[in-house]
Design an enzyme around this catalytic site. Structure first.
Site, mmCIF file in Angstrom:
data_model
loop_
_atom_site.group_PDB
_atom_site.id
_atom_site.type_symbol
_atom_site.label_atom_id
_atom_site.label_comp_id
_atom_site.label_asym_id
_atom_site.label_seq_id
_atom_site.Cartn_x
_atom_site.Cartn_y
_atom_site.Cartn_z
ATOM 1 N N SER A 238 0.838 -1.201 0.000
ATOM 2 C CA SER A 238 0.000 0.000 0.000
ATOM 3 C C SER A 238 0.881 1.262 0.000
ATOM 4 O O SER A 238 1.645 1.473 -0.929
ATOM 5 C CB SER A 238 -0.957 -0.036 1.199
ATOM 6 N N ASP B 119 -0.584 -4.749 -3.547
ATOM 7 C CA ASP B 119 -1.971 -4.283 -3.509
ATOM 8 C C ASP B 119 -2.135 -2.768 -3.432
ATOM 9 O O ASP B 119 -2.861 -2.259 -2.565
ATOM 10 C CB ASP B 119 -2.745 -4.946 -2.365
ATOM 11 N N HIS C 56 -6.882 -6.921 1.456
ATOM 12 C CA HIS C 56 -5.902 -5.866 1.200
ATOM 13 C C HIS C 56 -4.540 -6.206 1.795
ATOM 14 O O HIS C 56 -3.504 -5.944 1.184
ATOM 15 C CB HIS C 56 -6.425 -4.546 1.779
#
Length: 416
Positions: free
Chosen positions: A200, A226, A357
């Site tokens: 992220s 991700d 996630h």
């Protein structure tokens, strides 16, 4: 149902124990979270928004076990505190990192950077799996500033508020400093080969570091987990709403672990047991004494930096030198620029649709295998180049007795 069937059912039920047996296989952190609800994978900049009907803080039933924490020492061999002082602003940053050093100079070092609101222990379970595949590999997992145990204070020690700075440039400098300072602290003559891995926000940081080339040619490759510019920017619109739905305080560490697993924010319970405790701290003067545990990082305060993290990420990812891996929880996250780059073969794309996630926490073993395979594909030391044609001709000529030793020529030199 006939009277005979009712009588038979009662006799069978009477023989059953009053309480179902419990044991290791029934431990709430050792079984997978149920997938029979309506949750889906989280966005690249957010996570699951739990439904109020899920009773995430329901008291466990009789016979169930409370989740227990796992120490970081089960996953890393040591921790380091690295001091960085900015004399121009009188700011001292004490960087905290988790480290398992590479066994020798030929072994790689995986450098891990977590996402916003997380910590270096987000990679604990994945790091352990990497070491199972490559026992000699090193792992360096950082706590970003104002996350985990990394602290930012005044250099002089005076008690004053230090302005939050989580800009991409600052996080870039932090990561480069941590890698170089770890080299100095460990006494390495040179850096080992590096594989940068970022989840992220961390993906934006390691991409920026790779593109600017501040760690030189020691960066073999980099992997982004991700996060995609397009979907990340879209998700920022709903980030504030999500932050309002999650609890601001917890009664205990174990209740924090339970919230993460029951909401499916983290789907692997072993990973949650080691990573979640680093996300919370005990407030000495809580407004509600029954809920003294609060988030270490106030994500709402990071809002001014959200756009700065992700703007231009796709372009930088494709332009930076080195092997490139994009590991996603769903192909719907690809934006147009990355779709074109993927069709042109500019990077490796892997998808783990069963993960949320937090890919590295939800599927640590699969993530580790993908990262190890990615490293091996880009390992220069394992690259065997074919011999030069001139060398092959010279070798053949020497065997036949027609070549001239030391000249590299395939036949004796003749005057014309």
């Amino acid at each position: 149902m006939s009277e005979l069937q009712k009588s038979f059912a009662k006799s069978r039920l009477a023989k059953l124990p009053l309480q179902p047996p419990t044991g290791p296989s029934m431990h709430p952190l050792d079984e997978e979270v149920s997938h029979d609800d309506d949750s889906s994978s989280a966005s690249s900049a957010g996570t699951i928004v739990p439904s109020p009907s899920r009773h995430l803080f329901a008291r466990p039933g009789r016979g169930s076990l409370q989740p227990t924490t796992l120490p970081w020492t089960d996953f890393f061999t040591q921790e380091l505190y690295l001091t960085q002082i900015d004399t121009s602003s009188n700011i001292k940053t004490t960087h905290h990192v988790y480290l398992t050093p590479p066994v020798d100079s030929t072994s790689p070092l995986f450098v891990m950077h977590h996402g916003a609101g997380s910590s270096g222990l987000s990679f604990a379970a994945c790091a352990d799996e990497i070491r199972k595949i490559i026992p000699k590999a090193g792992i360096l997992s950082v706590d970003a500033r104002d996350h985990g145990s990394t602290a930012v204070t005044t250099a002089s020690g005076e008690d004053r508020h230090v302005e939050l700075d989580l800009s991409l440039d600052t996080l870039n400098r932090d990561l480069v400093f941590v890698v170089r300072e770890t080299q100095t602290r460990m006494g390495w003559e040179s850096l080992p080969d590096l594989i940068l891995v970022g989840h992220s926000l961390g993906g934006a940081v390691i991409t920026d570091v790779a593109r600017k080339g501040e760690l030189g040619n020691k960066v073999l490759a980099y992997a982004v987990l991700d996060v995609v510019e397009g979907s990340a920017m879209d998700a920022l619109q709903s980030m504030e709403t999500y932050l309002l739905t999650r609890p601001s305080r917890f009664p205990s560490i174990t209740s924090g672990i339970e919230w993460h697993t029951r909401s499916r924010t983290i789907r692997n319970k072993t990973s949650a047991r080691v990573s979640v405790p680093s996300l919370l701290y005990e407030d000495p003067n809580p407004p509600d004494p029954t809920k003294p545990w609060i988030w270490r990082t106030n994500l709402s305060e990071t809002k001014p930096f959200w756009e700065n993290w992700f703007v231009g990420l796709s372009r930088k990812f494709l332009e930076a030198r080195g092997g490139k891996l994009l590991l996603l929880a769903g192909t719907d996250r690809l934006d147009k620029e990355l779709m074109i780059g993927q069709m042109q073969g500019k990077y490796q794309l892997q998808v783990l649709p069963e993960a949320g996630h937090f890919i590295q926490e939800d599927q640590p073993a699969k993530t580790a295998q993908i990262l190890v395979d990615f490293y091996r594909r880009n390992d220069r030391s394992a690259l065997v180049l074919p011999p030069k044609v001139a060398d092959m001709q010279a070798s053949a000529a020497m065997k036949n007795g027609t070549g001239v030793a030391g000249t590299g020529l395939g036949a004796p030199f003749k005057r014309v």
